[in-house]
Design a protein around this motif. Structure first.
Motif, PDB file in Angstrom:
ATOM      1  N   GLN A  50     -33.980   7.396 -64.923  1.00  0.00           N
ATOM      2  CA  GLN A  50     -33.691   8.342 -65.523  1.00  0.00           C
ATOM      3  C   GLN A  50     -33.583   7.358 -66.696  1.00  0.00           C
ATOM      4  O   GLN A  50     -32.358   7.801 -67.984  1.00  0.00           O
ATOM      5  CB  GLN A  50     -32.941   8.933 -65.060  1.00  0.00           C
ATOM      6  CG  GLN A  50     -33.234  10.943 -63.889  1.00  0.00           C
ATOM      7  CD  GLN A  50     -34.504  10.962 -64.737  1.00  0.00           C
ATOM      8  OE1 GLN A  50     -34.128  11.810 -65.905  1.00  0.00           O
ATOM      9  NE2 GLN A  50     -35.315  11.292 -64.272  1.00  0.00           N
ATOM     10  N   SER A  91     -40.409   5.240 -64.154  1.00  0.00           N
ATOM     11  CA  SER A  91     -39.867   6.894 -63.161  1.00  0.00           C
ATOM     12  C   SER A  91     -38.461   6.641 -63.367  1.00  0.00           C
ATOM     13  O   SER A  91     -38.358   7.035 -62.353  1.00  0.00           O
ATOM     14  CB  SER A  91     -40.948   7.147 -62.218  1.00  0.00           C
ATOM     15  OG  SER A  91     -41.049   8.039 -61.647  1.00  0.00           O
ATOM     16  N   THR A 132     -44.799   8.959 -72.357  1.00  0.00           N
ATOM     17  CA  THR A 132     -43.303   8.901 -72.475  1.00  0.00           C
ATOM     18  C   THR A 132     -43.341   9.856 -74.048  1.00  0.00           C
ATOM     19  O   THR A 132     -44.036  10.318 -74.066  1.00  0.00           O
ATOM     20  CB  THR A 132     -42.421   7.873 -73.633  1.00  0.00           C
ATOM     21  OG1 THR A 132     -43.778   6.871 -74.278  1.00  0.00           O
ATOM     22  CG2 THR A 132     -42.525   6.745 -72.224  1.00  0.00           C
ATOM     23  N   LYS A 133     -41.714  10.405 -75.266  1.00  0.00           N
ATOM     24  CA  LYS A 133     -42.153  10.879 -75.962  1.00  0.00           C
ATOM     25  C   LYS A 133     -43.063  10.404 -77.308  1.00  0.00           C
ATOM     26  O   LYS A 133     -41.745  10.414 -78.363  1.00  0.00           O
ATOM     27  CB  LYS A 133     -40.807  11.829 -76.412  1.00  0.00           C
ATOM     28  CG  LYS A 133     -40.981  12.950 -75.326  1.00  0.00           C
ATOM     29  CD  LYS A 133     -39.754  13.708 -75.014  1.00  0.00           C
ATOM     30  CE  LYS A 133     -39.430  14.538 -73.881  1.00  0.00           C
ATOM     31  NZ  LYS A 133     -37.699  15.091 -74.225  1.00  0.00           N
ATOM     32  N   GLY A 165     -32.840   6.135 -70.305  1.00  0.00           N
ATOM     33  CA  GLY A 165     -33.136   6.719 -71.640  1.00  0.00           C
ATOM     34  C   GLY A 165     -32.842   6.548 -73.154  1.00  0.00           C
ATOM     35  O   GLY A 165     -32.116   4.671 -73.109  1.00  0.00           O
ATOM     36  N   ASP A 166     -32.807   6.733 -74.283  1.00  0.00           N
ATOM     37  CA  ASP A 166     -32.487   6.388 -75.461  1.00  0.00           C
ATOM     38  C   ASP A 166     -31.278   5.050 -75.689  1.00  0.00           C
ATOM     39  O   ASP A 166     -31.395   4.355 -76.258  1.00  0.00           O
ATOM     40  CB  ASP A 166     -32.593   7.227 -76.984  1.00  0.00           C
ATOM     41  CG  ASP A 166     -33.827   7.886 -77.086  1.00  0.00           C
ATOM     42  OD1 ASP A 166     -35.117   7.578 -76.353  1.00  0.00           O
ATOM     43  OD2 ASP A 166     -33.600   9.181 -77.038  1.00  0.00           O
ATOM     44  N   THR A 215     -37.064   8.680 -76.691  1.00  0.00           N
ATOM     45  CA  THR A 215     -38.009   9.297 -77.769  1.00  0.00           C
ATOM     46  C   THR A 215     -37.805   8.120 -78.593  1.00  0.00           C
ATOM     47  O   THR A 215     -37.317   7.107 -78.521  1.00  0.00           O
ATOM     48  CB  THR A 215     -37.241  10.431 -78.209  1.00  0.00           C
ATOM     49  OG1 THR A 215     -35.774   9.782 -77.786  1.00  0.00           O
ATOM     50  CG2 THR A 215     -37.227  11.608 -76.359  1.00  0.00           C
ATOM     51  N   THR A 236     -30.134   5.333 -64.515  1.00  0.00           N
ATOM     52  CA  THR A 236     -29.944   6.049 -65.761  1.00  0.00           C
ATOM     53  C   THR A 236     -29.617   5.256 -66.634  1.00  0.00           C
ATOM     54  O   THR A 236     -28.881   3.712 -66.859  1.00  0.00           O
ATOM     55  CB  THR A 236     -28.937   6.892 -66.005  1.00  0.00           C
ATOM     56  OG1 THR A 236     -27.565   6.322 -66.242  1.00  0.00           O
ATOM     57  CG2 THR A 236     -29.118   8.388 -64.409  1.00  0.00           C
ATOM     58  N   GLU A 257     -43.461   6.854 -67.644  1.00  0.00           N
ATOM     59  CA  GLU A 257     -42.703   8.581 -66.943  1.00  0.00           C
ATOM     60  C   GLU A 257     -41.128   8.185 -67.283  1.00  0.00           C
ATOM     61  O   GLU A 257     -40.393   8.575 -66.174  1.00  0.00           O
ATOM     62  CB  GLU A 257     -42.876   7.943 -66.042  1.00  0.00           C
ATOM     63  CG  GLU A 257     -44.368   8.345 -65.583  1.00  0.00           C
ATOM     64  CD  GLU A 257     -44.988   8.776 -64.405  1.00  0.00           C
ATOM     65  OE1 GLU A 257     -44.245   8.932 -63.689  1.00  0.00           O
ATOM     66  OE2 GLU A 257     -46.128   9.195 -63.905  1.00  0.00           O
ATOM     67  N   THR A 258     -40.148   7.745 -68.277  1.00  0.00           N
ATOM     68  CA  THR A 258     -39.115   7.855 -68.485  1.00  0.00           C
ATOM     69  C   THR A 258     -38.522   8.792 -69.419  1.00  0.00           C
ATOM     70  O   THR A 258     -39.972   9.287 -70.632  1.00  0.00           O
ATOM     71  CB  THR A 258     -38.618   6.542 -69.103  1.00  0.00           C
ATOM     72  OG1 THR A 258     -38.843   6.179 -70.226  1.00  0.00           O
ATOM     73  CG2 THR A 258     -38.686   5.498 -68.011  1.00  0.00           C
ATOM     74  N   PRO A 259     -37.410   9.422 -69.859  1.00  0.00           N
ATOM     75  CA  PRO A 259     -37.357  10.329 -71.096  1.00  0.00           C
ATOM     76  C   PRO A 259     -37.095   9.938 -72.455  1.00  0.00           C
ATOM     77  O   PRO A 259     -36.320  10.523 -73.391  1.00  0.00           O
ATOM     78  CB  PRO A 259     -36.240  11.017 -70.597  1.00  0.00           C
ATOM     79  CG  PRO A 259     -35.013  10.246 -69.789  1.00  0.00           C
ATOM     80  CD  PRO A 259     -36.280   9.421 -68.480  1.00  0.00           C
TER      81      PRO A 259
END
Length: 620
Positions: free
Chosen positions: A544, A542, A592-593, A546-547, A571, A522, A567-569
């Motif tokens: 976790q 893939s 991704t977003k 994040g930002d 943004t 993470t 494929e990570t969360p």
């Protein structure tokens, strides 16, 4: 049918334009209201016409008795259930709230009207009298025997019994009313201030002596030692004249003695001053002396209390924090001790909220402007404690994604003294801050570093954390020592703890390529990744990650060339931080977003970017 309705309206308008006996007028008004309510036509003008007729009638007949006022209000009440009152009628309602706040009409008739306004009004700027009516209605509630308890119940009724208010317009409308009411409390001082030269005018320079009214004294934020030493002398002086030159401000003061020294302050450049600059004043006035009248004082107390009530609702707090982030209060209010002391509760609620969208609003809305964090920190205009709120704000900000070099650098430049003082008193957050400043090499001055070390070693918690820091530094030197593999791939399902254990097992000074793909790491592993000095390629496919971790990488791994975030969360909030990694030449943001705007921004700011994968994103 529409023609018939229009004829009836015209008839009533003509009858009511020349009132003779008010009992007859009241009867005609009731008949007019019944006609509008029973009309089968679905036309807003049918309902608005009676209100406009009554509004005109009241504006032309100002000698009505109180009882006649109330009878007319009760008569038109059914029409107000689905229609906003017109401007003139709002003024009439405002007058009634001011003159008869304890009237049952206020509770029984005005309450549903105000509730409808707060739920459905979209812009008070287009209908300011609706806002004024709402403002006067709330003040009328505050005049009842129960006072703020009645106001509190009204706010509860607007929010509703559930944990989420179903009406999205209620909060912004309530905040707009509060801001307008608070502004009105300081209107006299603001008008006086508006007659004085602005700081920008002074900085630009005026060729003629200024003959305007002197500015109101505001609280001095950062007095220099020389200015403080002159304060006692200047307090006995009387302002004689102000002569403004192009590069300096000369304030001549007339003393009781024969000497007439002049106080000179550099005017600086001609840029627009920020909020704190606007609060800088003559050293003769260290605080702003504001004495509000009884009515203004009650108004201020009522509406600050409403802001407190709003901050107690979890679902409203994010929006409230966002609305207050630009500090939408006059500078007179911010320099008024009573106001800032009462508002402190709201800021404390923001600082206690674990949601980033709330506590991030403590910071300034944009670079170059000051936020609540600056105002309520030691040395700020609103700080009235020994740094307890400051420590609370730093703690919550450090616990989120603001545990970065930029934030630490800002603290080191502006708040190092308060941080050291609170650390000396055993505040664990400040001890951690000082340790991080040493760990990230934020402090360049050797004497300052030694002073920080002495501060840490003066308390038990500080000594323990400094020893842990020294141990980490020894491990870091071993980790960064040349040697070890140049490529490393962790097995799938590895965790942050596994990565930390691996990196602590030897030297990785030569590691250039690290793959964490399909592991369970993470953002927490970022604090280990930033210690790899030679890292050029990082694969986080893939995971976790994040930002928060991405922000940390962007500040430390500036030499990274290849980054895989597929494929990570992550943004836009984290991806925008990559714009500082100028060495990036390959970036995978597949699935991704990522938004189209952020993608365009990254392309513009990363000149070396050659390979980009944005498939299955908004930018694709």
């Amino acid at each position: 049918m529409a023609d018939v309705a229009q004829k009836k309206i015209y008839k009533y308008k003509k009858v009511l334009s020349n009132p003779s006996r008010w009992e007859v007028v009241l009867k005609e008004i009731r008949t007019l209201v019944d006609m509008a309510l029973t009309s089968p036509l679905q036309d807003d003008s049918i309902n608005q016409a009676p209100l406009e007729i009554v509004s005109k009638l009241l504006s032309e007949n100002t000698n009505l008795t109180t009882q006649e006022h109330e009878n007319i209000i009760v008569a038109i009440a059914p029409l107000l259930e689905n229609n906003h009152p017109p401007p003139d009628l709002c003024e009439f309602f405002c007058k009634h709230c001011r003159e008869r706040p304890r009237s049952m009409v206020v509770i029984e008739v005005f309450t549903p009207v105000v509730q409808r306004i707060l739920k459905h009004n979209m812009d008070f700027g287009k209908c300011p009298r609706l806002r004024l009516f709402t403002q006067e209605y709330i003040l009328a509630l505050n005049e009842l025997n129960a006072g703020m308890e009645v106001v509190k119940k009204f706010i509860q009724s607007m929010h509703g019994p559930t944990g989420h208010c179903p009406h999205p317009r209620v909060l912004p409308n309530l905040v707009a009313v509060c801001l307008a009411a608070i502004y009105s409390c300081y209107e006299e001082f603001i008008n006086s201030r508006d007659n004085s030269p602005s700081l920008k005018e002074i900085r630009n320079g005026c060729q003629q002596p200024c003959d305007r009214k002197p500015t109101l004294p505001l609280r001095l934020l950062h007095p220099s030692p020389d200015l403080v030493s002159q304060e006692a002398t200047l307090s006995e002086a009387r302002l004689k004249s102000v002569v403004v030159a192009s590069s300096e401000i000369h304030v001549e003061v007339e003393h009781t003695s024969t000497a007439k020294p002049a106080l000179t302050a550099s005017a600086g450049n001609d840029s627009e001053p920020n909020l704190i600059d606007c609060l800088m004043v003559s050293p003769a006035c260290s605080t702003m002396s504001i004495e509000l009248g009884p009515q203004a004082d009650r108004t201020l107390g009522c509406y600050v209390e409403i802001l407190k009530l709003l901050s107690d609702y979890d679902d409203w707090r994010p929006s409230l924090a966002s609305l207050l982030q630009p500090i939408p209060f006059p500078k007179e209010a911010l320099a008024h001790e009573k106001f800032t002391k009462e508002l402190k509760y709201v800021i404390q609620r923001f600082a206690e909220d674990p949601r980033q969208e709330v506590h991030s609003c403590l910071l300034s809305v944009r670079a170059g402007k000051d936020g609540w964090f600056q105002l309520y920190s030691p040395g700020g205009v609103a700080c009235d404690d020994d740094g307890e709120l400051f420590a609370s704000m730093v703690h919550i900000l450090m616990g989120s994604c603001y545990k970065t070099k930029k934030f630490l650098l800002s603290l080191a430049e502006n708040k190092l003294g308060p941080c050291m003082l609170l650390a000396l008193r055993g505040n664990q957050t400040m001890v951690e801050i000082l340790c991080l400043m040493l760990e990230y090499n934020i402090i360049d001055n050797n004497d300052t570093q030694l002073q920080i070390i002495s501060t840490l070693e003066s308390t038990g918690v500080g000594k323990r954390m400094y020893e842990q820091l020294c141990e980490r530094q020894r491990e870091l030197k071993e980790l960064q020592r040349k040697g070890g593999p140049t490529r490393l791939t962790l097995p799938s399902k590895s965790t942050d703890a596994d990565l930390a254990r691996l990196l602590s097992s030897g030297s990785f000074g030569n590691l250039e390529n690290l793959s964490l793909a399909f592991t369970n790491v993470t953002s927490a592993c970022a604090e280990h990744l930033i210690k790899l000095p030679s890292l050029k390629q990082l694969n986080l496919w893939s995971t976790q990650f994040g930002d928060a971790g991405l922000r940390l990488l962007s500040e430390h791994l500036t030499m990274l060339q290849v980054l895989n975030l597929c494929e990570t969360p992550v943004t836009d909030a984290g991806l925008l931080a990559l714009s500082s990694m100028k060495s990036l030449c390959s970036l995978n943001m597949n699935s991704t977003k990522l938004s189209a705007d952020t993608y365009e921004d990254l392309k513009a700011k990363l000149p070396n970017l050659k390979e980009v994968d944005v498939r299955y994103t908004e930018a694709w």
